[in-house]
Design an enzyme around this catalytic site. Sequence first.
Site, PDB file in Angstrom:
ATOM      1  N   ILE A 286     -81.339-112.513   4.923  1.00 40.34           N
ATOM      2  CA  ILE A 286     -82.014-111.327   4.363  1.00 40.34           C
ATOM      3  C   ILE A 286     -81.427-110.991   2.993  1.00 40.34           C
ATOM      4  CG2 ILE A 286     -82.465-108.849   4.709  1.00 40.34           C
ATOM      5  CD1 ILE A 286     -82.459-109.513   7.794  1.00 40.34           C
TER       6      ILE A 286
ATOM      7  N   ALA B 238     -79.634-102.758   6.978  1.00 37.37           N
ATOM      8  CA  ALA B 238     -79.011-103.532   8.063  1.00 37.37           C
ATOM      9  C   ALA B 238     -78.797-102.695   9.328  1.00 37.37           C
ATOM     10  CB  ALA B 238     -77.713-104.132   7.566  1.00 37.37           C
ATOM     11  N   ARG B 239     -77.699-101.944   9.354  1.00 37.27           N
ATOM     12  CA  ARG B 239     -77.402-101.094  10.506  1.00 37.27           C
ATOM     13  C   ARG B 239     -76.681 -99.833  10.030  1.00 37.27           C
ATOM     14  NH1 ARG B 239     -80.661-103.477  12.858  1.00 37.27           N
ATOM     15  NH2 ARG B 239     -80.520-104.619  14.830  1.00 37.27           N
TER      16      ARG B 239
ATOM     17  N   ASP C 240     -82.970 -97.265   5.748  1.00 39.05           N
ATOM     18  CA  ASP C 240     -83.956 -97.574   6.788  1.00 39.05           C
ATOM     19  C   ASP C 240     -83.317 -97.509   8.167  1.00 39.05           C
ATOM     20  OD1 ASP C 240     -86.558 -98.439   7.657  1.00 39.05           O
ATOM     21  OD2 ASP C 240     -85.743-100.445   7.996  1.00 39.05           O
TER      22      ASP C 240
ATOM     23  N   GLU D   1     -79.645 -93.555  15.779  1.00 32.65           N
ATOM     24  CA  GLU D   1     -81.113 -93.448  15.645  1.00 32.65           C
ATOM     25  C   GLU D   1     -81.721 -92.978  16.958  1.00 32.65           C
ATOM     26  OE1 GLU D   1     -82.690 -97.248  14.408  1.00 32.65           O
ATOM     27  OE2 GLU D   1     -81.389 -97.300  12.684  1.00 32.65           O
TER      28      GLU D   1
ATOM     29  N   HIS E  60     -86.524 -97.021  10.289  1.00 30.59           N
ATOM     30  CA  HIS E  60     -86.248 -98.385  10.771  1.00 30.59           C
ATOM     31  C   HIS E  60     -87.515 -99.264  10.805  1.00 30.59           C
ATOM     32  CE1 HIS E  60     -83.109-100.811  13.220  1.00 30.59           C
ATOM     33  NE2 HIS E  60     -83.934-101.612  12.598  1.00 30.59           N
TER      34      HIS E  60
ATOM     35  N   GLY F 131     -87.803-102.178   8.983  1.00 29.96           N
ATOM     36  CA  GLY F 131     -87.477-103.503   8.431  1.00 29.96           C
ATOM     37  C   GLY F 131     -88.433-104.616   8.855  1.00 29.96           C
ATOM     38  N   SER F 132     -88.611-104.781  10.152  1.00 27.15           N
ATOM     39  CA  SER F 132     -89.424-105.926  10.617  1.00 27.15           C
ATOM     40  C   SER F 132     -90.835-105.510  11.015  1.00 27.15           C
ATOM     41  CB  SER F 132     -88.717-106.591  11.802  1.00 27.15           C
ATOM     42  OG  SER F 132     -88.554-105.663  12.861  1.00 27.15           O
TER      43      SER F 132
END
Length: 317
Positions: A156, A235-236, A260, A265, A283, A285-286
């Site tokens: 990524i 990422a996290r 993000d 969360e 969140h 991302g994907s």
Amino acid sequence: MKKILITRRLLRSSEEKASKIFDAKFNTNDELYSQEKLIKLSAGCDGILTALTDKLDAETINKLPSSIKILSNFAVGFGNIDLEAAKKRNIIVTNTPEVLTDATAEIGILLILGACRRAPEGIEAAKGSNWKWSADYLIGKQLTGTRLGILGMGRIGRKIASIAKSLGMIIHYHNRSKLSDDKEDGAIYHKDLKSFLGVSDVLSVCCPATKETVDLINKETLEYLPQGAVVTNVARGDIVNDDALIDALNRRKVYAVGLDVYKGEPNLNPGYLKHKSAFILPHLGSASKHTRTAMADLAIDNMNEFFKSGSCKNKVN
Ligand code: GLV
């Protein structure tokens, strides 16, 4: 047919795929299972298809039925699972690398653009019709010629680097090890975190959350950044100390953030909500149909491969 529990609802085509291969228990309401409920529902199952919202800590793993042999995580990250605890119980853990690289890198770039070009303020003003164009209105930071620091130059990170390069950014990175020239593609390696942060006009956090990276961006390390740096995280949340970052925003040490992902969360630190220079996403991302389908299919294939061969190429423990 192997019996599996799928803890979260998947896209329909993925659930259809799973039901052709397995005797699958679905979560039709997409309820967030408590640890107790997840343990109860896994009775009689051979494996669990988990999501990043499932906290599989040692206590939960130790209470899983002995029939469970695989936790197939529907994510590239696996910080939600205690790998050692799973290993001790002879449970393999797998993830879904590669298929989400492009989608996540797109969000990584969106965070950089949104934070640097003051998207949250712009959106608010446009919606409120309380703006007028003027030469000095909502002046942001242009990316051309700006140094981008990529923390974690995996798939990524490298994809973000290649897009950012086409926008004229100069790429620096910090990673456990220096990449080959080919993978580096002109990016400048910093072995030392302090030297890396010192050149990161814009920081993009792209590394996994591990014991080594939790709270890596904290009160002390934020001070290494140039004055008025922009901090983004695709990422996290665990990698960033929120109180320290919010304090740095308050002091204008940090100009803007693009986030993000968050600790705890979906409850993000309320300090971010007060900041007009915080560009925040939930969140995503994907989150594209193509990628979520590919991730679920890979999580299903990982289980299938394991049940057939006793191993899996995407094993992470
Ligand atoms: C998403 O955050 C993932 O780890 O797949």
